[in-house]
Design a protein around this motif. Structure first.
Motif, PDB file in Angstrom:
ATOM      1  N   LEU A 184       0.822  -1.211   0.000  1.00  0.00           N
ATOM      2  CA  LEU A 184       0.000   0.000   0.000  1.00  0.00           C
ATOM      3  C   LEU A 184       0.857   1.263   0.000  1.00  0.00           C
ATOM      4  O   LEU A 184       0.358   2.359   0.243  1.00  0.00           O
ATOM      5  CB  LEU A 184      -0.921  -0.019   1.224  1.00  0.00           C
ATOM      6  N   GLN A 185       2.163   1.092  -0.259  1.00  0.00           N
ATOM      7  CA  GLN A 185       3.087   2.228  -0.440  1.00  0.00           C
ATOM      8  C   GLN A 185       3.361   3.011   0.841  1.00  0.00           C
ATOM      9  O   GLN A 185       3.670   4.194   0.789  1.00  0.00           O
ATOM     10  CB  GLN A 185       2.567   3.178  -1.527  1.00  0.00           C
ATOM     11  N   PHE A 186       3.253   2.353   1.996  1.00  0.00           N
ATOM     12  CA  PHE A 186       3.644   3.013   3.234  1.00  0.00           C
ATOM     13  C   PHE A 186       5.168   2.931   3.373  1.00  0.00           C
ATOM     14  O   PHE A 186       5.752   1.864   3.156  1.00  0.00           O
ATOM     15  CB  PHE A 186       3.008   2.328   4.449  1.00  0.00           C
ATOM     16  N   PRO A 187       5.848   4.026   3.734  1.00  0.00           N
ATOM     17  CA  PRO A 187       7.301   3.975   3.946  1.00  0.00           C
ATOM     18  C   PRO A 187       7.650   3.078   5.144  1.00  0.00           C
ATOM     19  O   PRO A 187       6.845   2.930   6.073  1.00  0.00           O
ATOM     20  CB  PRO A 187       7.668   5.440   4.260  1.00  0.00           C
ATOM     21  N   LEU A 188       8.841   2.492   5.128  1.00  0.00           N
ATOM     22  CA  LEU A 188       9.248   1.575   6.191  1.00  0.00           C
ATOM     23  C   LEU A 188       9.196   2.241   7.563  1.00  0.00           C
ATOM     24  O   LEU A 188       8.748   1.642   8.542  1.00  0.00           O
ATOM     25  CB  LEU A 188      10.661   1.047   5.926  1.00  0.00           C
ATOM     26  N   LYS A 189       9.684   3.478   7.653  1.00  0.00           N
ATOM     27  CA  LYS A 189       9.715   4.140   8.961  1.00  0.00           C
ATOM     28  C   LYS A 189       8.308   4.391   9.486  1.00  0.00           C
ATOM     29  O   LYS A 189       8.069   4.374  10.690  1.00  0.00           O
ATOM     30  CB  LYS A 189      10.511   5.442   8.883  1.00  0.00           C
ATOM     31  N   GLU A 190       7.350   4.596   8.573  1.00  0.00           N
ATOM     32  CA  GLU A 190       5.958   4.800   8.959  1.00  0.00           C
ATOM     33  C   GLU A 190       5.353   3.479   9.427  1.00  0.00           C
ATOM     34  O   GLU A 190       4.598   3.441  10.412  1.00  0.00           O
ATOM     35  CB  GLU A 190       5.195   5.351   7.766  1.00  0.00           C
ATOM     36  N   ILE A 191       5.692   2.397   8.734  1.00  0.00           N
ATOM     37  CA  ILE A 191       5.205   1.072   9.124  1.00  0.00           C
ATOM     38  C   ILE A 191       5.715   0.724  10.527  1.00  0.00           C
ATOM     39  O   ILE A 191       4.954   0.228  11.369  1.00  0.00           O
ATOM     40  CB  ILE A 191       5.670  -0.003   8.118  1.00  0.00           C
ATOM     41  N   LYS A 192       6.967   1.007  10.775  1.00  0.00           N
ATOM     42  CA  LYS A 192       7.547   0.711  12.094  1.00  0.00           C
ATOM     43  C   LYS A 192       6.833   1.488  13.196  1.00  0.00           C
ATOM     44  O   LYS A 192       6.526   0.946  14.256  1.00  0.00           O
ATOM     45  CB  LYS A 192       9.039   1.040  12.105  1.00  0.00           C
ATOM     46  N   ALA A 193       6.538   2.767  12.929  1.00  0.00           N
ATOM     47  CA  ALA A 193       5.851   3.587  13.923  1.00  0.00           C
ATOM     48  C   ALA A 193       4.471   3.022  14.240  1.00  0.00           C
ATOM     49  O   ALA A 193       4.045   3.011  15.398  1.00  0.00           O
ATOM     50  CB  ALA A 193       5.744   5.026  13.422  1.00  0.00           C
ATOM     51  N   ILE A 194       3.777   2.522  13.216  1.00  0.00           N
ATOM     52  CA  ILE A 194       2.440   1.949  13.414  1.00  0.00           C
ATOM     53  C   ILE A 194       2.520   0.624  14.181  1.00  0.00           C
ATOM     54  O   ILE A 194       1.820   0.418  15.172  1.00  0.00           O
ATOM     55  CB  ILE A 194       1.734   1.744  12.063  1.00  0.00           C
ATOM     56  N   LEU A 195       3.403  -0.276  13.719  1.00  0.00           N
ATOM     57  CA  LEU A 195       3.479  -1.607  14.343  1.00  0.00           C
ATOM     58  C   LEU A 195       4.011  -1.561  15.770  1.00  0.00           C
ATOM     59  O   LEU A 195       3.713  -2.440  16.574  1.00  0.00           O
ATOM     60  CB  LEU A 195       4.348  -2.537  13.489  1.00  0.00           C
ATOM     61  N   ASP A 196       4.811  -0.549  16.081  1.00  0.00           N
ATOM     62  CA  ASP A 196       5.371  -0.430  17.429  1.00  0.00           C
ATOM     63  C   ASP A 196       4.444   0.292  18.392  1.00  0.00           C
ATOM     64  O   ASP A 196       4.755   0.435  19.568  1.00  0.00           O
ATOM     65  CB  ASP A 196       6.718   0.311  17.385  1.00  0.00           C
ATOM     66  N   SER A 197       3.297   0.767  17.896  1.00  0.00           N
ATOM     67  CA  SER A 197       2.337   1.442  18.763  1.00  0.00           C
ATOM     68  C   SER A 197       1.872   0.491  19.865  1.00  0.00           C
ATOM     69  O   SER A 197       1.547  -0.670  19.598  1.00  0.00           O
ATOM     70  CB  SER A 197       1.126   1.906  17.956  1.00  0.00           C
ATOM     71  N   ARG A 198       1.822   0.989  21.083  1.00  0.00           N
ATOM     72  CA  ARG A 198       1.469   0.131  22.218  1.00  0.00           C
ATOM     73  C   ARG A 198       0.037  -0.384  22.141  1.00  0.00           C
ATOM     74  O   ARG A 198      -0.273  -1.438  22.681  1.00  0.00           O
ATOM     75  CB  ARG A 198       1.692   0.898  23.523  1.00  0.00           C
ATOM     76  N   ASP A 199      -0.835   0.350  21.474  1.00  0.00           N
ATOM     77  CA  ASP A 199      -2.230  -0.096  21.347  1.00  0.00           C
ATOM     78  C   ASP A 199      -2.526  -0.647  19.955  1.00  0.00           C
ATOM     79  O   ASP A 199      -3.677  -0.687  19.525  1.00  0.00           O
ATOM     80  CB  ASP A 199      -3.190   1.036  21.690  1.00  0.00           C
ATOM     81  N   PHE A 200      -1.472  -1.081  19.250  1.00  0.00           N
ATOM     82  CA  PHE A 200      -1.658  -1.627  17.905  1.00  0.00           C
ATOM     83  C   PHE A 200      -2.558  -2.855  17.953  1.00  0.00           C
ATOM     84  O   PHE A 200      -2.343  -3.775  18.735  1.00  0.00           O
ATOM     85  CB  PHE A 200      -0.317  -1.987  17.281  1.00  0.00           C
ATOM     86  N   ASP A 201      -3.575  -2.864  17.116  1.00  0.00           N
ATOM     87  CA  ASP A 201      -4.551  -3.953  17.043  1.00  0.00           C
ATOM     88  C   ASP A 201      -4.441  -4.612  15.670  1.00  0.00           C
ATOM     89  O   ASP A 201      -4.864  -4.032  14.671  1.00  0.00           O
ATOM     90  CB  ASP A 201      -5.956  -3.396  17.258  1.00  0.00           C
ATOM     91  N   PRO A 202      -3.871  -5.815  15.591  1.00  0.00           N
ATOM     92  CA  PRO A 202      -3.684  -6.472  14.289  1.00  0.00           C
ATOM     93  C   PRO A 202      -4.977  -6.644  13.503  1.00  0.00           C
ATOM     94  O   PRO A 202      -4.991  -6.481  12.283  1.00  0.00           O
ATOM     95  CB  PRO A 202      -3.080  -7.835  14.658  1.00  0.00           C
ATOM     96  N   SER A 203      -6.084  -6.974  14.196  1.00  0.00           N
ATOM     97  CA  SER A 203      -7.346  -7.190  13.478  1.00  0.00           C
ATOM     98  C   SER A 203      -7.879  -5.878  12.897  1.00  0.00           C
ATOM     99  O   SER A 203      -8.402  -5.843  11.783  1.00  0.00           O
ATOM    100  CB  SER A 203      -8.391  -7.817  14.411  1.00  0.00           C
ATOM    101  N   GLU A 204      -7.726  -4.792  13.656  1.00  0.00           N
ATOM    102  CA  GLU A 204      -8.147  -3.490  13.142  1.00  0.00           C
ATOM    103  C   GLU A 204      -7.266  -3.070  11.964  1.00  0.00           C
ATOM    104  O   GLU A 204      -7.759  -2.544  10.959  1.00  0.00           O
ATOM    105  CB  GLU A 204      -8.065  -2.443  14.252  1.00  0.00           C
ATOM    106  N   ALA A 205      -5.957  -3.309  12.093  1.00  0.00           N
ATOM    107  CA  ALA A 205      -5.033  -2.961  11.007  1.00  0.00           C
ATOM    108  C   ALA A 205      -5.365  -3.752   9.751  1.00  0.00           C
ATOM    109  O   ALA A 205      -5.322  -3.217   8.634  1.00  0.00           O
ATOM    110  CB  ALA A 205      -3.597  -3.236  11.441  1.00  0.00           C
ATOM    111  N   LEU A 206      -5.710  -5.029   9.922  1.00  0.00           N
ATOM    112  CA  LEU A 206      -6.054  -5.868   8.766  1.00  0.00           C
ATOM    113  C   LEU A 206      -7.306  -5.328   8.067  1.00  0.00           C
ATOM    114  O   LEU A 206      -7.363  -5.281   6.826  1.00  0.00           O
ATOM    115  CB  LEU A 206      -6.276  -7.312   9.199  1.00  0.00           C
ATOM    116  N   ALA A 207      -8.288  -4.905   8.840  1.00  0.00           N
ATOM    117  CA  ALA A 207      -9.501  -4.326   8.256  1.00  0.00           C
ATOM    118  C   ALA A 207      -9.157  -3.067   7.464  1.00  0.00           C
ATOM    119  O   ALA A 207      -9.700  -2.832   6.369  1.00  0.00           O
ATOM    120  CB  ALA A 207     -10.511  -4.014   9.353  1.00  0.00           C
ATOM    121  N   GLN A 208      -8.251  -2.267   8.004  1.00  0.00           N
ATOM    122  CA  GLN A 208      -7.816  -1.060   7.305  1.00  0.00           C
ATOM    123  C   GLN A 208      -7.086  -1.410   6.011  1.00  0.00           C
ATOM    124  O   GLN A 208      -7.295  -0.781   4.963  1.00  0.00           O
ATOM    125  CB  GLN A 208      -6.905  -0.233   8.209  1.00  0.00           C
ATOM    126  N   GLN A 209      -6.226  -2.429   6.086  1.00  0.00           N
ATOM    127  CA  GLN A 209      -5.469  -2.850   4.909  1.00  0.00           C
ATOM    128  C   GLN A 209      -6.408  -3.363   3.820  1.00  0.00           C
ATOM    129  O   GLN A 209      -6.226  -3.072   2.624  1.00  0.00           O
ATOM    130  CB  GLN A 209      -4.458  -3.924   5.304  1.00  0.00           C
TER     131      GLN A 209
END
Length: 240
Positions: A57-82
């Motif tokens: 989806l063309q997200f930069p690596l540093k942006e992906i890292k910031a999202i995945l390292d978020s303490r409240d990161f929710d994989p199921s919510e992220a998958l729905a967004q993807q």
């Protein structure tokens, strides 16, 4: 547990890229053996899936890292967004194909350029980013982006550092003036992209030579042999 080579075969991601992801803290192996072999478990592979989807989806690596390292990161919510973004991308590509076929059929007469509008995708991407914007990790990313300013300008400034290193190729890589430029390069990466430890810098030095795209661009900036020269200078810096 899978070795780095097994993960590479399974996913199609090169071993060099997996090493790089480890170096920048984007994808750490679950375990490193005494012999130095990286091992990946299912949790690491799940994170890699998220990385690859965001990359599609063309997200930069540093942006992906910031999202995945978020303490409240929710994989199921992220998958729905993807999925939503992929659906928008799929719809956009379908419209482009229909547009191109219309041109092929009738000739270049249709001057309607609305088909190239990606505003809906960009708006939704912004929503995804804002969802994680309150976290410490994402705020750090935003601060560095604000400090870096225009990404194209940051890239040009980095190429200028390589040009300056290329101008010193007649010296030994261990020369003080060369090593000062290596430190400047390391600090520039930290200030504009992500914290560049000696380990990350060492991995990047290898990529500057092993990856043909990096090598070509660096040699173009500083002259033939600059990439190899920078790699050797980085090795000396990291060994100190």
């Amino acid at each position: 547990m899978r070795t780095v080579k097994e993960v590479s075969r399974l996913t199609g991601v090169s071993v060099r890229t997996l090493h790089y992801y480890d170096a920048i803290g984007l994808l750490k192996p679950a375990e490193v053996t005494e012999a130095g072999y990286r091992l990946y478990d299912d949790t690491a592979l799940g994170r890699l899936q998220n990385i690859l989807l965001f990359r599609e989806l063309q997200f930069p690596l540093k942006e992906i890292k910031a999202i995945l390292d978020s303490r409240d990161f929710d994989p199921s919510e992220a998958l729905a967004q993807q999925i939503k973004l992929l659906e928008l991308q799929y719809q956009h590509i379908g419209e482009l194909i229909s547009f191109a076929r219309e041109i092929q059929k009738k000739g270049v007469r249709n001057m309607d350029f609305q088909v190239f509008d990606t505003k809906r995708m960009e708006d939704y991407k912004s929503e995804v980013k804002e969802r994680w914007g309150g976290t410490r990790e994402y705020q750090e990313y935003e601060q560095k982006q604000e400090k870096a300013g225009d990404s194209a300008e940051a890239g040009r400034r980095m190429m200028n550092i390589f040009a300056e290193l290329g101008a010193l190729r007649q010296l030994s890589p261990s020369d003080r003036s060369v090593q000062e430029k290596i430190i400047a390069l390391q600090n520039f990466i930290t200030d504009n992209y992500y914290t560049c430890t000696d380990k990350i810098l060492g991995e990047m030095g290898k990529m500057y030579v092993d990856d043909e795209r990096f090598k070509r661009n660096i040699d173009k900036a500083g002259g033939e042999g600059t990439a190899e020269f920078v790699k050797r200078a980085i090795e000396i810096h990291c060994a100190r």
